[in-house]
Design an enzyme around this catalytic site. Structure first.
Site, PDB file in Angstrom:
ATOM      1  N   SER B 156       0.323  -1.051   0.120  1.00 29.78           N
ATOM      2  CA  SER B 156       0.185   0.267   0.220  1.00 29.78           C
ATOM      3  C   SER B 156       0.585   1.153  -0.354  1.00 29.78           C
ATOM      4  O   SER B 156       1.294   1.147  -0.771  1.00 29.78           O
ATOM      5  CB  SER B 156      -0.945  -0.053   0.983  1.00 29.78           C
ATOM      6  OG  SER B 156      -1.839   0.743   1.103  1.00 29.78           O
ATOM      7  N   ASP B 250      -8.131  -3.501  -7.069  1.00 28.82           N
ATOM      8  CA  ASP B 250      -8.416  -2.449  -6.006  1.00 28.82           C
ATOM      9  C   ASP B 250      -7.943  -1.071  -7.147  1.00 28.82           C
ATOM     10  O   ASP B 250      -7.651  -1.058  -8.097  1.00 28.82           O
ATOM     11  CB  ASP B 250      -6.096  -2.920  -5.846  1.00 28.82           C
ATOM     12  CG  ASP B 250      -5.610  -2.311  -4.885  1.00 28.82           C
ATOM     13  OD1 ASP B 250      -6.368  -0.636  -4.623  1.00 28.82           O
ATOM     14  OD2 ASP B 250      -5.275  -2.707  -4.703  1.00 28.82           O
ATOM     15  N   HIS B 280      -8.065  -4.683  -2.428  1.00 28.16           N
ATOM     16  CA  HIS B 280      -6.664  -3.960  -2.128  1.00 28.16           C
ATOM     17  C   HIS B 280      -6.476  -4.994  -0.498  1.00 28.16           C
ATOM     18  O   HIS B 280      -7.192  -4.461   0.571  1.00 28.16           O
ATOM     19  CB  HIS B 280      -7.120  -2.189  -1.404  1.00 28.16           C
ATOM     20  CG  HIS B 280      -5.439  -1.916  -0.988  1.00 28.16           C
ATOM     21  ND1 HIS B 280      -4.558  -1.426  -2.070  1.00 28.16           N
ATOM     22  CD2 HIS B 280      -5.184  -0.891   0.071  1.00 28.16           C
ATOM     23  CE1 HIS B 280      -3.526  -0.722  -1.310  1.00 28.16           C
ATOM     24  NE2 HIS B 280      -4.070  -0.309  -0.405  1.00 28.16           N
TER      25      HIS B 280
END
Lengths: 85, 322
Positions: B156, B250, B280
């Site tokens: 991330s 995502d 995600h």
């Protein structure tokens, strides 16, 4: 599964989470879990743990805060899901 | 393929819990901690040591994971930066993922507890990331790691930090980075890609939630700053080989895949894998989404191969010198 066993297992799951949030244990069956220190995200943890422990799948329509408000509510939810299965 | 069934259920649970509602900094931190505890309870063994190194803002905590497998000679290493929107997350939230990656890759993993926003806005996080990389590079003997096999990686926003660290290390002739491992990285904070549009709500991080994190981290900075949006950097030649992992559902998928394509075009050895049906952060929620374990095994296997290649290349170079 007998009612008392479900109660015992649900209580153990709830108290483990409450302890992680530094909330007071033991937790009474009718105590509001938010008051015991659980956050809304802890509801996800409760759902995952309940599904694992009781080998059930909680339908989306039953994923409501009300069904996770107290140990008794969770117990009722488990019974309803098991009955519907 | 459709959304993975388990990922779908987790998104339903998160929606029921009101997870995407705007939240205070404290609530966002508590939410990620709660999610980490419930969605990943990895107990994969590793030798773990918590310590503090000197960072630009004072003591910088790190956690060193050593795999249990025995190895003759020094190990490869992965300097790892966690996700959490620059505002949340830490050593504990990503402990399960770090254990998994340590075991699957056989590398010594150094997780970095970089300073968080809004208390420490941009560029505190990337400065800490660079300091940790430099520290690892300067302590290879103590850590028993191979100085030619130091990777940076993250998930991330941590993936963005890793990409930026790889670029900066190249530019400043900093520590040699052998490999970059970017897991669902956020590489362009102002991206307007189809995936950002298609998955703007209800796919783990809403657009509003991301905007809130970004506002807390980098309200004074330009989105074009490569420390913030390394995907915007056009100068990609000579970067270390890249392993880029994206998730089909995502919002940050497209910017990561664009970066993979741009790296390849610049001659950087790049492997990109899109995980079908995934969301995600799936990789860190193995209990809720079992596929996460398979993904970690793939990433670890790729890392082993990449580190082998480094060894072969340096053996060739040594032979050429003789």
């Amino acid at each position: 599964m007998s009612g008392s066993t479900v109660r015992t297992q649900v209580t153990a799951i709830v108290e483990a989470l409450v302890a992680k949030r530094a909330g007071p244990t033991p937790v009474a069956a009718d105590q509001n879990l938010t008051d015991a220190g659980l956050t809304s995200l802890d509801m996800v943890g409760l759902m995952l743990a309940i599904e694992d422990t009781f080998d059930i799948e909680i339908p989306q329509r039953r994923m409501t805060p009300a069904n996770f408000r107290t140990i008794v509510a969770i117990e009722t939810l488990i019974a309803n899901v098991a009955l519907a299965a | 393929m459709p959304l993975d069934r388990r990922a779908h259920r987790l998104l339903d649970m998160l929606a029921a819990a009101g997870a995407e509602a705007p939240a205070s900094v404290a609530d966002r931190r508590a939410a990620l901690a709660a999610l980490a505890q419930s969605a990943d309870d990895a107990t994969i063994p590793a030798t773990i040591e918590d310590r503090e190194i000197e960072g630009p803002g004072g003591a910088l905590p790190i956690r060193v994971y050593r795999p249990l497998e025995r190895r003759a000679g020094p190990s490869p290493a992965l300097v790892f930066f966690h996700g959490g929107g620059w505002v949340a997350g830490g050593l504990d939230t990503h402990d399960g993922l770090c254990r998994r990656l340590c075991e699957s890759s056989g590398a010594v993993l150094v997780a970095v507890d970089y300073r968080l926003a809004p208390e420490h806005p941009f560029p505190a996080a990337i400065e800490d990331a660079l300091a940790a990389l430099a520290w690892v590079s300067g302590h290879t003997a103590e850590l028993r790691i191979d100085p030619d096999k130091i990777a940076v990686g993250g998930d991330s926003v941590g993936g963005g930090l890793a990409a930026a660290a790889a670029q900066t290390s190249r530019d400043s002739v900093g520590p040699a980075v052998a490999l970059q491992v970017l897991i669902c990285p956020i590489l362009d904070v102002a991206a307007r890609t189809p995936s950002r549009v298609a998955f703007r709500d209800g796919h783990f991080i809403s657009r509003a939630a991301f905007a809130q994190d970004l506002g807390d981290y980098a309200w004074t900075s330009s989105a074009a700053d490569p420390w913030l949006s390394p995907g915007r950097n056009r100068d990609l030649a000579d970067l270390p080989p890249a392993l880029i992992h994206t998730a089909e559902y995502d919002p940050f998928r497209d910017e990561a895949e664009a970066y993979a394509a741009a790296l390849s075009a610049a001659g950087v050895e790049t492997t990109a894998i899109r995980h079908p049906g995934m969301i995600h952060y799936f990789y860190a929620m193995a209990r809720a989404i079992p596929y996460a374990e398979a993904a970690a095994a793939v990433i670890g296997g790729q890392m082993r191969m990449a580190f082998e290649k480094v060894a072969e290349n340096s053996a060739h170079m040594a032979a050429a010198r003789r």
